[in-house]
Design a protein around this motif. Structure first.
Motif, short mmCIF file in Angstrom:
data_model
loop_
_atom_site.label_atom_id
_atom_site.label_comp_id
_atom_site.label_asym_id
_atom_site.label_seq_id
_atom_site.Cartn_x
_atom_site.Cartn_y
_atom_site.Cartn_z
N ARG A 1 0.90 -1.17 -0.07
CA ARG A 1 -0.01 -0.13 0.09
C ARG A 1 0.89 1.19 0.20
O ARG A 1 0.61 2.20 -0.46
CB ARG A 1 -0.90 0.01 1.16
N PHE A 2 1.92 1.10 0.65
CA PHE A 2 2.68 2.43 0.86
C PHE A 2 4.29 2.31 0.28
O PHE A 2 4.43 1.06 0.07
CB PHE A 2 2.94 2.62 2.19
N PRO A 3 4.91 3.39 -0.31
CA PRO A 3 6.27 3.19 -0.70
C PRO A 3 7.34 2.90 0.17
O PRO A 3 8.39 2.31 -0.33
CB PRO A 3 6.51 4.78 -1.21
N GLU A 4 7.07 2.80 1.59
CA GLU A 4 8.14 2.42 2.55
C GLU A 4 8.13 0.94 2.24
O GLU A 4 7.09 0.08 2.04
CB GLU A 4 7.79 2.57 3.74
N GLY A 5 9.43 0.41 2.32
CA GLY A 5 9.55 -1.32 2.31
C GLY A 5 9.13 -1.93 3.42
O GLY A 5 8.96 -1.38 4.68
N PRO A 6 9.08 -3.41 3.43
CA PRO A 6 8.65 -4.08 4.62
C PRO A 6 9.71 -4.01 6.15
O PRO A 6 9.11 -4.12 6.85
CB PRO A 6 8.88 -5.57 3.98
N THR A 7 10.81 -3.50 5.72
CA THR A 7 12.00 -3.50 6.67
C THR A 7 11.20 -2.26 7.64
O THR A 7 11.09 -2.24 8.97
CB THR A 7 13.37 -3.39 6.35
N ARG A 8 11.30 -1.19 7.12
CA ARG A 8 11.00 0.10 7.75
C ARG A 8 9.36 0.07 8.29
O ARG A 8 9.33 0.42 9.24
CB ARG A 8 10.72 1.18 6.59
N ILE A 9 8.47 -0.77 7.57
CA ILE A 9 7.11 -0.87 8.02
C ILE A 9 7.12 -1.61 9.28
O ILE A 9 6.49 -1.59 10.38
CB ILE A 9 6.45 -1.50 6.84
N ALA A 10 7.85 -2.92 9.19
CA ALA A 10 8.09 -3.70 10.30
C ALA A 10 8.71 -2.96 11.80
O ALA A 10 7.96 -3.33 12.67
CB ALA A 10 9.03 -4.95 9.91
N ALA A 11 9.36 -2.22 11.39
CA ALA A 11 9.99 -1.24 12.46
C ALA A 11 9.21 -0.43 13.00
O ALA A 11 9.19 0.05 14.30
CB ALA A 11 11.52 -0.49 12.19
N GLY A 12 8.41 0.44 12.29
CA GLY A 12 7.26 1.08 12.58
C GLY A 12 6.27 0.58 13.41
O GLY A 12 5.83 0.85 14.51
N LEU A 13 5.92 -0.67 13.00
CA LEU A 13 4.97 -1.59 13.85
C LEU A 13 5.32 -1.84 15.07
O LEU A 13 4.55 -2.04 16.20
CB LEU A 13 4.49 -2.86 12.79
N ARG A 14 6.74 -2.15 15.20
CA ARG A 14 7.09 -2.62 16.54
C ARG A 14 7.27 -1.28 17.40
O ARG A 14 7.02 -1.41 18.56
CB ARG A 14 8.77 -2.99 16.21
N GLU A 15 7.59 -0.38 17.07
CA GLU A 15 7.19 1.05 17.72
C GLU A 15 6.16 1.13 18.32
O GLU A 15 5.78 1.45 19.83
CB GLU A 15 7.95 2.44 17.02
N LEU A 16 5.05 0.95 17.52
CA LEU A 16 3.83 0.91 17.99
C LEU A 16 3.32 0.05 19.03
O LEU A 16 2.65 0.25 20.17
CB LEU A 16 2.84 1.05 16.82
N GLU A 17 4.10 -1.26 18.83
CA GLU A 17 3.62 -2.13 19.85
C GLU A 17 4.35 -1.62 21.25
O GLU A 17 3.72 -1.99 22.35
CB GLU A 17 4.15 -3.44 19.43
#
Length: 281
Positions: free
Chosen positions: A73-89
């Motif tokens: 959905r977004f231009p960011e790659g899976p690595t950056r998105i995974a890092a952002g989800l971990r921050e939210l967790e």
């Protein structure tokens, strides 16, 4: 001391600032999401994590928000998105748990919280609300009770059966007067009250089927119940008592003792002779 000059803000308090953001806001009336300032102004979350949380809070229930879907959905790659989800967790805005389905497949269950530390306690209830709302919409509304009908003074089984026969025959005169078994059972005492007042079945059918409206009858049973109560005839007049039956007159007989005629059902002696001769009595 010399007087100090006024600042521009004091001279023009409503004038827009020369630097910084200027808000030109329009009130949303549809398609909007309420996001708290504790999220969008969080001092420890990255801008990517804040954006991911805002997006996750804006999507509908049961929308897939896994790493692969967000990366598509977004231009960011899976690595950056995974890092952002971990921050939210880490800060309580997101909770991800792995569960096994009945078919043995392992899926990730994601719970988004718009205010960490405060739970509505209804994640399961919220998930079941659409189905409950759909079931409530599909459930037919409760049917209104039929109006009351007159009751006979003596509800004999034969009288009630005659009343049911009258009701079931109404559909032959007008197909709109087709009644269910429950409706006929409710209306039968009303027809029995008419029959009890010496109204013939033909007269009852005529009273219930004459001058029917031209529009469709939504509830024919309610229509008939109204007519049975509103047009109930008065009780029949009291009949005068029958005259007494006269005693039969016996034929004349000739007394065997004095030859005097008297009335009796059979030959014999008269009353005086029976008194004089008790043995003959």
């Amino acid at each position: 001391m010399p007087a100090t000059s006024r600042t521009p803000d004091e001279d023009h308090p409503h004038e827009q600032p020369l630097a910084g953001v200027v808000h030109d806001n329009v009130r949303h009336t549809e398609s909007f999401t309420v996001v708290g300032n504790h999220l969008v102004q969080h001092k420890e979350l990255s801008l990517l994590a804040i954006g991911l949380s805002c997006y996750i809070q804006s999507v509908r229930q049961s929308t897939s928000v896994d790493i692969k879907t967000l990366a598509a959905r977004f231009p960011e790659g899976p690595t950056r998105i995974a890092a952002g989800l971990r921050e939210l967790e880490k800060h309580g805005y997101l909770q991800r748990t792995c569960t096994r389905t009945s078919t043995g497949r392992i899926v990730t269950r994601t719970v988004s919280r718009n205010r960490p530390g405060h739970s509505s306690g209804g994640t399961r209830e919220t998930a079941s609300r659409p189905s409950a709302r759909r079931a409530a919409q599909e459930k037919p509304p409760p049917r209104k009770r039929l109006p009351t009908v007159p009751q006979p003074s003596c509800p004999a089984p034969a009288l009630l059966q005659a009343a049911v026969d009258v009701l079931t025959g109404l559909r032959r005169r007008d197909p709109r007067l087709l009644l269910s078994a429950t409706d006929a059972e409710h209306l039968a005492p009303g027809v029995a009250a008419w029959l009890e007042r010496e109204v013939t079945p033909t007269a009852v059918r005529h009273a219930l089927t004459e001058n029917l409206p031209n529009e469709p009858l939504i509830r024919p049973a309610a229509f008939l119940a109204h007519r049975l109560a509103a047009q109930l005839p008065p009780p029949p007049p009291l009949r005068p008592p029958a005259p007494p039956v006269p005693e039969p007159r016996h034929p004349f007989q000739t007394c065997d003792g004095c030859d005097r005629p008297f009335r009796a059902p059979a030959p014999g002696r008269c009353r005086d002779c029976r008194t004089d001769h008790p043995e003959d009595a």
